[in-house]
Write a protein that holds these residues in place. Structure first.
Motif, PDB file in Angstrom:
ATOM      1  N   ILE A  80       0.838  -1.209   0.000  1.00 18.57           N
ATOM      2  CA  ILE A  80       0.000   0.000   0.000  1.00 18.57           C
ATOM      3  C   ILE A  80       0.870   1.255   0.000  1.00 18.57           C
ATOM      4  CG2 ILE A  80      -1.644   1.338   1.373  1.00 18.57           C
ATOM      5  CD1 ILE A  80      -2.855  -1.377   2.227  1.00 18.57           C
ATOM      6  N   GLY A  81       1.917   1.280   0.814  1.00 17.99           N
ATOM      7  CA  GLY A  81       2.827   2.424   0.852  1.00 17.99           C
ATOM      8  C   GLY A  81       3.518   2.642  -0.476  1.00 17.99           C
ATOM      9  N   ARG A  82       3.905   1.547  -1.138  1.00 20.02           N
ATOM     10  CA  ARG A  82       4.545   1.648  -2.452  1.00 20.02           C
ATOM     11  C   ARG A  82       3.578   2.221  -3.478  1.00 20.02           C
ATOM     12  NH1 ARG A  82       5.228  -1.502  -7.030  1.00 20.02           N
ATOM     13  NH2 ARG A  82       3.801  -3.065  -6.236  1.00 20.02           N
ATOM     14  N   ILE A  83       2.336   1.770  -3.455  1.00 20.83           N
ATOM     15  CA  ILE A  83       1.329   2.278  -4.383  1.00 20.83           C
ATOM     16  C   ILE A  83       1.063   3.761  -4.123  1.00 20.83           C
ATOM     17  CG2 ILE A  83      -1.120   2.124  -5.010  1.00 20.83           C
ATOM     18  CD1 ILE A  83      -0.813  -0.940  -4.582  1.00 20.83           C
ATOM     19  N   LEU A  84       0.963   4.151  -2.852  1.00 17.61           N
ATOM     20  CA  LEU A  84       0.755   5.565  -2.526  1.00 17.61           C
ATOM     21  C   LEU A  84       1.930   6.417  -2.973  1.00 17.61           C
ATOM     22  CD1 LEU A  84      -0.824   5.299   1.051  1.00 17.61           C
ATOM     23  CD2 LEU A  84      -1.973   5.878  -1.089  1.00 17.61           C
ATOM     24  N   ALA A  85       3.146   5.899  -2.851  1.00 14.52           N
ATOM     25  CA  ALA A  85       4.322   6.646  -3.312  1.00 14.52           C
ATOM     26  C   ALA A  85       4.282   6.847  -4.818  1.00 14.52           C
ATOM     27  CB  ALA A  85       5.598   5.912  -2.905  1.00 14.52           C
ATOM     28  N   ILE A  86       3.880   5.815  -5.550  1.00 17.14           N
ATOM     29  CA  ILE A  86       3.771   5.941  -7.005  1.00 17.14           C
ATOM     30  C   ILE A  86       2.700   6.968  -7.371  1.00 17.14           C
ATOM     31  CG2 ILE A  86       3.085   4.710  -9.105  1.00 17.14           C
ATOM     32  CD1 ILE A  86       4.444   2.212  -7.844  1.00 17.14           C
ATOM     33  N   ILE A  87       1.567   6.924  -6.675  1.00 16.99           N
ATOM     34  CA  ILE A  87       0.504   7.906  -6.921  1.00 16.99           C
ATOM     35  C   ILE A  87       0.999   9.313  -6.622  1.00 16.99           C
ATOM     36  CG2 ILE A  87      -1.761   8.712  -6.115  1.00 16.99           C
ATOM     37  CD1 ILE A  87      -2.495   5.736  -5.750  1.00 16.99           C
ATOM     38  N   GLY A  88       1.729   9.479  -5.520  1.00 13.81           N
ATOM     39  CA  GLY A  88       2.277  10.793  -5.168  1.00 13.81           C
ATOM     40  C   GLY A  88       3.236  11.318  -6.216  1.00 13.81           C
ATOM     41  N   ILE A  89       4.070  10.442  -6.767  1.00 17.18           N
ATOM     42  CA  ILE A  89       5.005  10.862  -7.815  1.00 17.18           C
ATOM     43  C   ILE A  89       4.248  11.242  -9.087  1.00 17.18           C
ATOM     44  CG2 ILE A  89       6.830  10.028  -9.347  1.00 17.18           C
ATOM     45  CD1 ILE A  89       7.920   8.451  -6.926  1.00 17.18           C
ATOM     46  N   VAL A  90       3.241  10.460  -9.432  1.00 19.97           N
ATOM     47  CA  VAL A  90       2.441  10.779 -10.624  1.00 19.97           C
ATOM     48  C   VAL A  90       1.721  12.111 -10.439  1.00 19.97           C
ATOM     49  CG1 VAL A  90       0.425  10.053 -11.964  1.00 19.97           C
ATOM     50  CG2 VAL A  90       2.199   8.394 -11.397  1.00 19.97           C
ATOM     51  N   LEU A  91       1.151  12.346  -9.260  1.00 23.86           N
ATOM     52  CA  LEU A  91       0.485  13.631  -9.001  1.00 23.86           C
ATOM     53  C   LEU A  91       1.464  14.791  -9.076  1.00 23.86           C
ATOM     54  CD1 LEU A  91      -1.984  12.708  -6.112  1.00 23.86           C
ATOM     55  CD2 LEU A  91      -2.534  13.247  -8.493  1.00 23.86           C
ATOM     56  N   PHE A  92       2.685  14.583  -8.585  1.00 21.67           N
ATOM     57  CA  PHE A  92       3.702  15.625  -8.690  1.00 21.67           C
ATOM     58  C   PHE A  92       4.012  15.934 -10.144  1.00 21.67           C
ATOM     59  CE2 PHE A  92       8.176  16.627  -9.419  1.00 21.67           C
ATOM     60  CZ  PHE A  92       8.244  17.856  -8.796  1.00 21.67           C
ATOM     61  N   VAL A  93       4.170  14.905 -10.960  1.00 20.00           N
ATOM     62  CA  VAL A  93       4.470  15.112 -12.384  1.00 20.00           C
ATOM     63  C   VAL A  93       3.319  15.850 -13.068  1.00 20.00           C
ATOM     64  CG1 VAL A  93       4.851  13.917 -14.576  1.00 20.00           C
ATOM     65  CG2 VAL A  93       6.075  13.179 -12.539  1.00 20.00           C
ATOM     66  N   ILE A  94       2.080  15.478 -12.735  1.00 16.72           N
ATOM     67  CA  ILE A  94       0.915  16.159 -13.325  1.00 16.72           C
ATOM     68  C   ILE A  94       0.883  17.626 -12.899  1.00 16.72           C
ATOM     69  CG2 ILE A  94      -1.612  16.289 -13.251  1.00 16.72           C
ATOM     70  CD1 ILE A  94      -1.593  13.214 -13.169  1.00 16.72           C
ATOM     71  N   SER A  95       1.159  17.900 -11.609  1.00 17.73           N
ATOM     72  CA  SER A  95       1.151  19.297 -11.155  1.00 17.73           C
ATOM     73  C   SER A  95       2.290  20.087 -11.791  1.00 17.73           C
ATOM     74  CB  SER A  95       1.216  19.375  -9.634  1.00 17.73           C
ATOM     75  OG  SER A  95       2.463  18.930  -9.151  1.00 17.73           O
ATOM     76  N   LEU A  96       3.432  19.444 -12.004  1.00 15.30           N
ATOM     77  CA  LEU A  96       4.550  20.117 -12.658  1.00 15.30           C
ATOM     78  C   LEU A  96       4.214  20.450 -14.108  1.00 15.30           C
ATOM     79  CD1 LEU A  96       7.526  21.021 -12.342  1.00 15.30           C
ATOM     80  CD2 LEU A  96       8.160  18.764 -13.192  1.00 15.30           C
ATOM     81  N   ILE A  97       3.603  19.509 -14.805  1.00 15.75           N
ATOM     82  CA  ILE A  97       3.206  19.750 -16.202  1.00 15.75           C
ATOM     83  C   ILE A  97       2.166  20.871 -16.273  1.00 15.75           C
ATOM     84  CG2 ILE A  97       1.982  18.737 -18.168  1.00 15.75           C
ATOM     85  CD1 ILE A  97       3.406  16.090 -17.461  1.00 15.75           C
ATOM     86  N   SER A  98       1.215  20.861 -15.340  1.00 14.78           N
ATOM     87  CA  SER A  98       0.200  21.912 -15.358  1.00 14.78           C
ATOM     88  C   SER A  98       0.802  23.279 -15.043  1.00 14.78           C
ATOM     89  CB  SER A  98      -0.940  21.586 -14.393  1.00 14.78           C
ATOM     90  OG  SER A  98      -0.495  21.607 -13.068  1.00 14.78           O
ATOM     91  N   MET A  99       1.786  23.331 -14.134  1.00 15.49           N
ATOM     92  CA  MET A  99       2.437  24.612 -13.839  1.00 15.49           C
ATOM     93  C   MET A  99       3.219  25.114 -15.050  1.00 15.49           C
ATOM     94  SD  MET A  99       3.657  24.234  -9.910  1.00 15.49           S
ATOM     95  CE  MET A  99       4.113  25.935  -9.733  1.00 15.49           C
TER      96      MET A  99
END
Length: 130
Positions: A80-99
């Protein structure tokens, strides 16, 4: 006289039934870091730091688990922690692209100034309406 073992939790070579499962060493840390990576994904890159650390620790524990799956009991927390970390990294990449997208449309100085951003958005909306 009976054969007495000094450690009652020690594994016999003939009997794997007496093995008491232990916790993976970093499973709780990976779970906490995974949660922090999601919470921090939009806060100046802190989420990616937590996510990467969580993935590194998760990979170490997954190797331990794959060597002897019966010896560990909290693999679900690690996963579960590994999956949450992957989701967090993906969300960071999406927020970076949007910025980057918003910065390229409205200007990089507008990203830090909300009033300037509102003015440029209104100008952009007026241009789109014409």
């Amino acid at each position: 006289m009976e054969n007495y073992q000094s450690n009652p939790f020690q594994q016999n070579s003939d009997d794997n039934q007496n093995l008491v499962p232990s916790n993976l060493p970093n499973a709780t840390a990976v779970l906490i870091l995974g949660i922090l990576s999601i919470l921090g994904c939009c806060f100046y890159g802190s989420g990616i730091v937590f996510g990467i650390i969580a993935l590194v620790l998760a990979n170490k524990d997954m190797k331990l688990y794959k060597q002897n799956p019966n010896a560990y009991s909290n693999y679900s927390n690690l996963n579960i922690g590994r999956i949450l970390a992957i989701i967090g990294i993906v969300l960071f990449v999406i927020s970076l692209i949007s910025m980057i997208f918003v910065g390229s449309i409205f200007g990089w100085d507008a990203l830090m100034n909300q009033e300037l951003m509102q003015e440029r958005m209104q100008e952009w909306m007026q241009q789109q309406g014409q």
